[in-house]
Design a protein around this motif. Structure first.
Motif, PDB file in Angstrom:
ATOM      1  N   LEU A  92     -36.862  11.381  -0.088  1.00 35.51           N
ATOM      2  CA  LEU A  92     -35.670  10.534  -0.129  1.00 35.51           C
ATOM      3  C   LEU A  92     -34.924  10.721  -1.446  1.00 35.51           C
ATOM      4  N   ARG A  93     -35.653  10.802  -2.537  1.00 36.11           N
ATOM      5  CA  ARG A  93     -35.001  11.025  -3.837  1.00 36.11           C
ATOM      6  C   ARG A  93     -34.275  12.373  -3.842  1.00 36.11           C
ATOM      7  N   ALA A  94     -34.889  13.401  -3.254  1.00 40.00           N
ATOM      8  CA  ALA A  94     -34.247  14.717  -3.198  1.00 40.00           C
ATOM      9  C   ALA A  94     -33.000  14.676  -2.321  1.00 40.00           C
ATOM     10  N   ILE A  95     -33.050  13.929  -1.228  1.00 42.02           N
ATOM     11  CA  ILE A  95     -31.891  13.784  -0.347  1.00 42.02           C
ATOM     12  C   ILE A  95     -30.741  13.120  -1.100  1.00 42.02           C
ATOM     13  N   CYS A  96     -31.056  12.067  -1.842  1.00 43.44           N
ATOM     14  CA  CYS A  96     -30.025  11.359  -2.601  1.00 43.44           C
ATOM     15  C   CYS A  96     -29.437  12.244  -3.697  1.00 43.44           C
ATOM     16  N   GLY A 138     -20.011  11.271   9.833  1.00 38.76           N
ATOM     17  CA  GLY A 138     -20.991  10.895   8.822  1.00 38.76           C
ATOM     18  C   GLY A 138     -22.285  10.328   9.363  1.00 38.76           C
ATOM     19  N   MET A 139     -22.362  10.055  10.666  1.00 34.91           N
ATOM     20  CA  MET A 139     -23.554   9.392  11.178  1.00 34.91           C
ATOM     21  C   MET A 139     -24.782  10.302  11.159  1.00 34.91           C
ATOM     22  N   GLY A 140     -24.583  11.609  11.266  1.00 35.72           N
ATOM     23  CA  GLY A 140     -25.724  12.508  11.164  1.00 35.72           C
ATOM     24  C   GLY A 140     -26.348  12.467   9.782  1.00 35.72           C
ATOM     25  N   ALA A 141     -25.498  12.466   8.752  1.00 34.57           N
ATOM     26  CA  ALA A 141     -25.999  12.378   7.375  1.00 34.57           C
ATOM     27  C   ALA A 141     -26.661  11.024   7.132  1.00 34.57           C
ATOM     28  N   PHE A 142     -26.025   9.967   7.635  1.00 34.51           N
ATOM     29  CA  PHE A 142     -26.618   8.633   7.459  1.00 34.51           C
ATOM     30  C   PHE A 142     -27.968   8.538   8.149  1.00 34.51           C
ATOM     31  N   GLU A 143     -28.096   9.138   9.311  1.00 38.33           N
ATOM     32  CA  GLU A 143     -29.359   9.067  10.043  1.00 38.33           C
ATOM     33  C   GLU A 143     -30.489   9.726   9.254  1.00 38.33           C
ATOM     34  N   ILE A 144     -30.175  10.768   8.487  1.00 41.84           N
ATOM     35  CA  ILE A 144     -31.205  11.376   7.634  1.00 41.84           C
ATOM     36  C   ILE A 144     -31.690  10.377   6.594  1.00 41.84           C
ATOM     37  N   LEU A 145     -30.753   9.639   5.985  1.00 38.86           N
ATOM     38  CA  LEU A 145     -31.141   8.591   5.027  1.00 38.86           C
ATOM     39  C   LEU A 145     -31.994   7.530   5.706  1.00 38.86           C
ATOM     40  N   ALA A 167     -30.784   1.418   4.157  1.00 36.66           N
ATOM     41  CA  ALA A 167     -30.185   2.751   4.059  1.00 36.66           C
ATOM     42  C   ALA A 167     -28.674   2.638   3.878  1.00 36.66           C
ATOM     43  N   THR A 168     -28.080   1.623   4.524  1.00 36.02           N
ATOM     44  CA  THR A 168     -26.650   1.380   4.324  1.00 36.02           C
ATOM     45  C   THR A 168     -26.373   0.998   2.878  1.00 36.02           C
ATOM     46  N   ALA A 169     -27.199   0.099   2.324  1.00 33.61           N
ATOM     47  CA  ALA A 169     -27.045  -0.292   0.921  1.00 33.61           C
ATOM     48  C   ALA A 169     -27.220   0.904  -0.003  1.00 33.61           C
ATOM     49  N   LEU A 170     -28.172   1.784   0.339  1.00 29.98           N
ATOM     50  CA  LEU A 170     -28.402   2.984  -0.466  1.00 29.98           C
ATOM     51  C   LEU A 170     -27.178   3.893  -0.414  1.00 29.98           C
ATOM     52  N   TRP A 171     -26.584   4.060   0.766  1.00 25.42           N
ATOM     53  CA  TRP A 171     -25.388   4.887   0.902  1.00 25.42           C
ATOM     54  C   TRP A 171     -24.245   4.299   0.077  1.00 25.42           C
ATOM     55  N   VAL A 172     -24.096   2.979   0.136  1.00 28.17           N
ATOM     56  CA  VAL A 172     -23.067   2.319  -0.679  1.00 28.17           C
ATOM     57  C   VAL A 172     -23.303   2.609  -2.159  1.00 28.17           C
ATOM     58  N   GLY A 173     -24.561   2.507  -2.589  1.00 28.85           N
ATOM     59  CA  GLY A 173     -24.875   2.767  -3.985  1.00 28.85           C
ATOM     60  C   GLY A 173     -24.601   4.201  -4.400  1.00 28.85           C
ATOM     61  N   LEU A 174     -24.962   5.145  -3.548  1.00 25.60           N
ATOM     62  CA  LEU A 174     -24.709   6.556  -3.849  1.00 25.60           C
ATOM     63  C   LEU A 174     -23.215   6.841  -3.918  1.00 25.60           C
ATOM     64  N   ARG A 194     -29.393   7.252 -12.085  1.00 25.37           N
ATOM     65  CA  ARG A 194     -29.446   7.770 -10.718  1.00 25.37           C
ATOM     66  C   ARG A 194     -30.748   7.364 -10.036  1.00 25.37           C
ATOM     67  N   GLY A 195     -31.861   7.593 -10.729  1.00 31.13           N
ATOM     68  CA  GLY A 195     -33.158   7.241 -10.158  1.00 31.13           C
ATOM     69  C   GLY A 195     -33.304   5.748  -9.954  1.00 31.13           C
ATOM     70  N   THR A 196     -32.749   4.958 -10.884  1.00 32.66           N
ATOM     71  CA  THR A 196     -32.827   3.503 -10.762  1.00 32.66           C
ATOM     72  C   THR A 196     -32.075   3.017  -9.529  1.00 32.66           C
ATOM     73  N   VAL A 197     -30.876   3.547  -9.321  1.00 31.43           N
ATOM     74  CA  VAL A 197     -30.080   3.157  -8.156  1.00 31.43           C
ATOM     75  C   VAL A 197     -30.825   3.494  -6.873  1.00 31.43           C
ATOM     76  N   ILE A 198     -31.367   4.692  -6.791  1.00 32.33           N
ATOM     77  CA  ILE A 198     -32.061   5.124  -5.579  1.00 32.33           C
ATOM     78  C   ILE A 198     -33.284   4.260  -5.316  1.00 32.33           C
ATOM     79  N   ASP A 199     -34.123   4.068  -6.339  1.00 30.91           N
ATOM     80  CA  ASP A 199     -35.366   3.329  -6.142  1.00 30.91           C
ATOM     81  C   ASP A 199     -35.116   1.870  -5.789  1.00 30.91           C
ATOM     82  N   ARG A 200     -34.107   1.263  -6.418  1.00 24.48           N
ATOM     83  CA  ARG A 200     -33.854  -0.153  -6.138  1.00 24.48           C
ATOM     84  C   ARG A 200     -33.221  -0.339  -4.771  1.00 24.48           C
TER      85      ARG A 200
END
Length: 205
Positions: A92-96, A138-145, A167-174, A194-200
């Motif tokens: 997941l971190r690599a995807i982000c 974008g739904m294909g990319a979101f589905e991976i998340l 995953a929606t919140a993560l996409w918003v953060g990214l 970057r890592g903090t945003v992803i992990d939280r």
């Protein structure tokens, strides 16, 4: 600024190639940072064809920009899907990271994908027939998340109780992170942010 090219007439059966070239011409104009030239006339000039030739493949500018966005989201989906770490949290971190790299490397396409150059909502209002294709962007990319976050939950690597929501919140953060880095390049961004945003956002542990 690119130099428009002249183009030989397509042979019979080469219509799909011309369609791809029209999309490529629009993408090239965007990559050159000249969105004001992304008009039917400007795209035709870049592709080396006459403007009326476009209408055999696209009814209007919105349909071309939809194709540009679909192509860009397809590339994004491929790049996100390339992450293959067995640990779902690391995957997941690599995807982000791949998402943010895409936004940084393809800023003009990213702007089309997310409304800074082309408003998909307004395009839907102008052409209701495109609604399904626009809704799928974008739904294909979101589905991976979402799927990878669900894998994190299943393996005990995330405390998320709702992978779709988180995953929606993560996409918003990214997305916010990518946009703010462009808007405020002089801000002293902490290197570990970057890592903090992803992990939280993903509730990783």
């Amino acid at each position: 600024m690119t130099t428009p090219r002249t183009r030989a007439r397509n042979k019979r059966g080469e219509g799909a190639q011309l369609r791809d070239e029209i999309v490529g011409a629009a993408t090239k104009l965007l990559e050159d940072g000249t969105p004001e030239n992304v008009t039917l006339r400007g795209i035709a000039r870049q592709a080396g064809i006459s403007a009326p030739s476009i209408y055999a493949h696209f009814p209007d500018l919105d349909s071309i920009l939809l194709a540009v966005a679909q192509r860009a989201f397809g590339v994004l989906e491929q790049e996100l899907g390339a992450a293959d770490d067995e640990d779902p949290a690391q995957r997941l971190r690599a995807i982000c990271a791949a998402y943010l790299t895409f936004a940084e490397r393809r800023p003009h396409q990213y702007r089309v994908m997310f409304g800074a150059v082309w408003d998909a909502g307004q395009a839907r209002d102008r052409a209701p027939g495109m609604a399904d294709e626009l809704a799928a962007l974008g739904m294909g990319a979101f589905e991976i998340l979402r799927r990878t976050l669900a894998d994190c939950v299943a393996s005990g690597r995330s405390t998320s109780a709702d992978p779709f929501r988180d995953a929606t919140a993560l996409w918003v953060g990214l997305h916010g992170f990518a946009q703010l880095q462009v808007a405020a390049p002089l801000f002293p961004w902490p290197p570990e942010l970057r890592g903090t945003v992803i992990d939280r956002m993903a509730l990783l542990r």
